[in-house]
Design a protein around this motif. Structure first.
Motif, short mmCIF file in Angstrom:
data_model
loop_
_atom_site.label_atom_id
_atom_site.label_comp_id
_atom_site.label_asym_id
_atom_site.label_seq_id
_atom_site.Cartn_x
_atom_site.Cartn_y
_atom_site.Cartn_z
N ARG A 1 61.00 33.62 18.73
CA ARG A 1 61.09 34.96 18.16
C ARG A 1 60.46 34.96 16.77
O ARG A 1 60.49 33.95 16.06
CB ARG A 1 62.56 35.40 18.03
CG ARG A 1 63.31 35.46 19.33
CD ARG A 1 64.80 35.68 19.09
NE ARG A 1 65.07 36.89 18.36
CZ ARG A 1 65.20 38.09 18.91
NH1 ARG A 1 65.09 38.22 20.23
NH2 ARG A 1 65.45 39.16 18.19
N LYS A 2 59.91 36.09 16.39
CA LYS A 2 59.32 36.21 15.06
C LYS A 2 60.40 36.17 13.99
O LYS A 2 60.24 35.53 12.95
CB LYS A 2 58.51 37.50 14.96
CG LYS A 2 57.80 37.67 13.62
CD LYS A 2 56.95 38.92 13.60
CE LYS A 2 56.18 39.04 12.29
NZ LYS A 2 55.34 40.25 12.24
N HIS A 3 61.50 36.87 14.24
CA HIS A 3 62.62 36.91 13.29
C HIS A 3 63.87 36.42 14.04
O HIS A 3 64.41 37.12 14.89
CB HIS A 3 62.84 38.33 12.77
CG HIS A 3 61.61 38.94 12.15
ND1 HIS A 3 61.08 38.50 10.97
CD2 HIS A 3 60.81 39.95 12.59
CE1 HIS A 3 60.00 39.22 10.68
NE2 HIS A 3 59.82 40.10 11.64
N HIS A 4 64.33 35.24 13.72
CA HIS A 4 65.39 34.58 14.48
C HIS A 4 66.69 35.39 14.52
O HIS A 4 67.38 35.40 15.54
CB HIS A 4 65.67 33.20 13.90
CG HIS A 4 64.61 32.20 14.20
ND1 HIS A 4 64.53 31.51 15.39
CD2 HIS A 4 63.54 31.80 13.49
CE1 HIS A 4 63.49 30.71 15.39
NE2 HIS A 4 62.86 30.87 14.25
N TYR A 5 67.02 36.06 13.45
CA TYR A 5 68.34 36.69 13.36
C TYR A 5 68.27 38.22 13.31
O TYR A 5 69.24 38.87 12.98
CB TYR A 5 69.08 36.15 12.14
CG TYR A 5 69.19 34.65 12.15
CD1 TYR A 5 70.00 34.00 13.07
CD2 TYR A 5 68.43 33.88 11.27
CE1 TYR A 5 70.08 32.61 13.11
CE2 TYR A 5 68.50 32.49 11.30
CZ TYR A 5 69.32 31.87 12.22
OH TYR A 5 69.39 30.51 12.25
N ASP A 6 67.11 38.78 13.64
CA ASP A 6 66.95 40.23 13.66
C ASP A 6 67.23 40.73 15.07
O ASP A 6 66.39 40.61 15.96
CB ASP A 6 65.53 40.60 13.21
CG ASP A 6 65.35 42.11 13.12
OD1 ASP A 6 66.28 42.86 13.49
OD2 ASP A 6 64.26 42.55 12.69
N LEU A 7 68.40 41.31 15.28
CA LEU A 7 68.79 41.75 16.62
C LEU A 7 68.02 42.99 17.06
O LEU A 7 68.04 43.33 18.25
CB LEU A 7 70.30 42.03 16.65
CG LEU A 7 71.20 40.83 16.35
CD1 LEU A 7 72.67 41.24 16.42
CD2 LEU A 7 70.93 39.68 17.31
N GLN A 8 67.35 43.66 16.15
CA GLN A 8 66.62 44.87 16.50
C GLN A 8 65.13 44.62 16.69
O GLN A 8 64.38 45.54 16.97
CB GLN A 8 66.82 45.93 15.40
CG GLN A 8 68.28 46.35 15.26
CD GLN A 8 68.47 47.48 14.26
OE1 GLN A 8 67.53 48.17 13.91
NE2 GLN A 8 69.69 47.65 13.80
N TRP A 9 64.70 43.37 16.53
CA TRP A 9 63.28 43.05 16.72
C TRP A 9 62.93 43.13 18.20
O TRP A 9 63.67 42.63 19.06
CB TRP A 9 62.98 41.66 16.18
CG TRP A 9 61.55 41.24 16.42
CD1 TRP A 9 60.45 41.63 15.73
CD2 TRP A 9 61.08 40.36 17.45
NE1 TRP A 9 59.32 41.04 16.25
CE2 TRP A 9 59.68 40.26 17.31
CE3 TRP A 9 61.71 39.64 18.48
CZ2 TRP A 9 58.90 39.47 18.14
CZ3 TRP A 9 60.93 38.87 19.31
CH2 TRP A 9 59.54 38.78 19.15
N ASP A 10 61.82 43.77 18.50
CA ASP A 10 61.35 43.88 19.88
C ASP A 10 60.10 43.03 20.07
O ASP A 10 59.27 42.91 19.17
CB ASP A 10 61.00 45.34 20.21
CG ASP A 10 62.24 46.22 20.24
OD1 ASP A 10 63.30 45.74 20.69
OD2 ASP A 10 62.15 47.38 19.79
#
Length: 679
Positions: free
Chosen positions: A97-106
């Protein structure tokens, strides 16, 4: 008389450089770009060259149309036909994932809509054995369905087709029968390597570009005959080689960095001319900033290009990093009230506020005009009069919101775009463990030499090379290009279990395929062949490419030992260690065929020039404020001239800014070597 010509279409200007083989003269010019009608810009700039168009033998063209199309996605997405059970692969993508802890990243959106991803029954195993023949009725139904949807661009990606392409080839035949006129991309032709997602993503990108790039090339080609041009029309590929324009339409994914790579080729040309092997090439035009690194006289190369994070497109290419930073980059204020610059550009129309074409937004060019760095009366060789008052007014409107003077806004705009470009330079140098102090910056493009010395001071480089023809440097590089093809095949050999007879057969087939393809693409001479192999220690996930040792085109035990030595030496250079005696895997054979073309020569400067300034005007420097600055004409400078900043060196297609305390040496050919003042 035979003329070799390079034409590079940029976002703001279209550049031309030509080499007259009989006289040995080089001529350069440029014209405004015409977005949507590329043939008009090509015809306009050829007309400005003022030559007999019938003498043009080779016309080499570089373009960013493929990259821009993938970035903008304004074209219809292609259809996909794949092995049953695998249509979700392009949506599942990778586990990281691009952002490990961003739950809203698509995850990024692939180049296909789910409803247009169709499956057919077929299966080939990893050995290349057909364990399930292609269901031809299901294949015909898939082709008819895509025809009903009006999708004329189709990607076909079957499992393990890179080992045995029989089912993909039959699928193309069925599509041709059911959907005449459809343009088909087969994964084993586009990217014949393992890793199914990477291959599928690349094939979809190729299919997405098929019609768009084909129509673009046809538009340019169709405009040549009416103006009397009957030349070999060649396209620059991302790998730094040339291809006949008809063949380029067949595999458009090879054109991703077609335009910027011309500048890297020019840098390589001047690399040998000035005797500096470590260079960082920087191209700042009207829309973008392109940067690439040359180490030891060799350009960095890569096979992966990410349109956006996690959306790869694989094709052999010169490693060029591009950001939205050019003379037309727009200055704006974000929601937090902070000044920003780019990546949006004012482009060729309406362009910066100072262009007098209706633009009202402040740009980097407006900032340089307001700071006295660009002479409004001599821009574009005096053919284009700039409006300094309009530039100051546009900057003043931003200043009203920021409570800053126009000079303060202009300085901030220049500083911001400089730091944006420095971040791109770091990507190709510091982030790879390389020290920029060991490299010379090569500045080219219409706008780069106004900023290059500041970039050098920030990054720590000591010297900046401003070559001749810097304003059309990429077009010049197109003239120096050779024909080049890269053929590869995935392998699965271990160093302790190599089938030397099979390996030899693979290498010889690659050789024959590369020779046949480069002849098909228009080269009539005897190309230079370079075999390489990608290797890795057993258990590693990614490999390292080295030159493959061969004896009379045969691969035997002694060749294996020598190739392993090369791999371990390169692994030690890249990663600081090697593992002697460890099993090594050979995962990819590649054959590069290079068809060498004659390069233009540079005429030395006349000794009759003058190093006397032609004028003096105040120029604003952030470190010193408004300073009386001497103005020079570049074409008047003699060889061995020495200048000391502050100075502005003007030429028809660009301007070079020399900061206070910096020294400029002029070599025998007119290249400027600027010794940057330490901070």
């Amino acid at each position: 008389m035979a003329v070799r010509m390079g034409i590079d279409i940029g976002g703001t200007f279209t550049d031309l450089a030509l080499f007259d083989e009989e006289s040995g003269h080089v001529r350069v010019t440029k014209a405004a770009s015409t977005p949507g009608e590329p043939h008009r810009a090509v015809n306009d700039v050829i007309g400005r060259a003022a030559i007999d168009n019938g003498t043009i033998r080779d016309l080499v063209h570089g373009t960013t149309v493929a990259t821009n199309a993938l970035l903008e996605r304004k074209h219809q997405l292609p259809g996909l036909i794949t092995t049953r059970g695998f249509s979700d692969m392009v949506f599942i993508q990778r586990m990281n994932r691009k952002h490990h802890y961003d739950l809203q990243w698509d995850k990024p959106i692939p180049f296909a809509e789910r409803r247009h991803c169709l499956e057919v029954d077929e299966r080939c195993n990893y050995k290349g054995e057909i364990i399930e023949p292609l269901d031809e009725e299901g294949a015909r139904e898939a082709a008819r369905r895509l025809r009903g949807e009006g999708l004329s661009d189709i990607a076909v990606c079957f499992l393990f087709s890179y080992v045995n392409p029989a089912n993909e080839l039959r699928m193309r035949e069925i599509i041709a029968e059911e959907y005449p006129g459809a343009r088909v991309s087969l994964s084993h032709e586009v990217y014949p390597r393992w890793r199914e997602y990477d291959r599928m993503s690349t094939t979809l990108a190729d299919a997405f570009l098929k019609t768009l790039v084909g129509e673009y090339i046809e538009d340019v080609a169709s405009g040549l005959a009416p103006i009397g041009v009957d030349a070999n029309f060649l396209m620059m590929k991302s790998n730094g080689g040339l291809v006949d324009h008809r063949a380029a339409s067949a595999k458009p994914v090879d054109l991703l960095v077609s335009g910027p790579v011309g500048g890297v080729l020019s840098a390589l040309y001047f690399d040998s001319l000035v005797g500096r092997e470590n260079l960082i090439s920087m191209d700042m035009g009207g829309t973008s900033f392109d940067v690439s690194l040359i180490e030891g006289g060799e350009a960095n190369r890569t096979a992966e290009f990410e349109i956006e994070w996690g959306l790869p497109v694989y094709a052999p290419m010169v490693d060029v990093r591009t950001i939205g930073a050019g003379g037309g980059s727009v200055a704006w204020i974000d929601k937090g009230g902070l000044l920003r610059v780019g990546p949006r550009s004012a482009g060729a129309n309406p362009g910066p506020a100072c262009y007098r074409r209706g633009g009202t937004e402040a740009t980097v060019t407006d900032a340089n005009v307001a700071l006295g760095r660009i002479n409004p009366d001599s821009f574009f060789g005096g053919e284009m009069q700039l409006d300094a008052a309009a530039a100051r007014a546009a900057l003043g409107r931003l200043g009203d919101e920021l409570d800053m003077t126009p000079e303060e806004v202009a300085t901030a705009v220049v500083d911001l775009v400089d730091f944006n470009m420095v971040n791109a330079i770091r990507l190709v140098s510091i982030d790879r463990g390389l020290d920029p102090r060991d490299f010379t910056l090569v500045s080219f493009g219409g706008a780069c030499s106004l900023h290059a010395n500041a970039l050098a001071r920030i990054i720590g480089a000591r010297d900046v090379l401003v070559p001749v023809y810097q304003g059309v440097f990429s077009a010049f590089g197109l003239m120096t290009a050779d024909m080049r093809v890269d053929e590869s095949v995935t392998t699965s050999f271990r160093s302790d279990l190599v089938d030397f007879e099979r390996a030899t057969g693979l290498v010889q087939r690659l050789r024959d395929t590369a020779l046949q393809r480069i002849a098909t693409e228009g080269y009539t001479g005897t190309p230079v062949l370079e075999p390489t192999v990608e290797m890795r220690y057993s258990g590693q996930n990614y490999g390292t490419s080295v030159l493959l040792s061969l004896t009379d085109w045969a691969f035997g035990p002694e060749n294996l030992a020598e190739t392993i030595d090369r791999f371990e030496s390169e692994h030690r250079r890249l990663y600081g260690y090697d593992i002697p005696g460890e099993i090594v895997e050979l995962v990819l054979f590649t054959m590069t065929a290079v068809g060498v073309n004659e390069n233009p020569g540079l005429a030395p400067l006349s000794p009759d020039g003058s190093a006397a300034p032609i004028d003096e005007r105040p120029v604003y420097f952030s470190e010193a404020g408004w300073v009386p600055t001497k103005i020079y004409r570049r074409e008047q400078l003699p060889p061995d001239a020495e200048l000391v900043g502050p100075a502005v060196i003007e030429e028809a297609m660009s301007t070079t800014l020399v900061h206070p305390g910096e020294r400029v040496d002029v070599d025998d050919y007119g290249n400027l070597l600027i010794h940057v003042a330490p901070t």
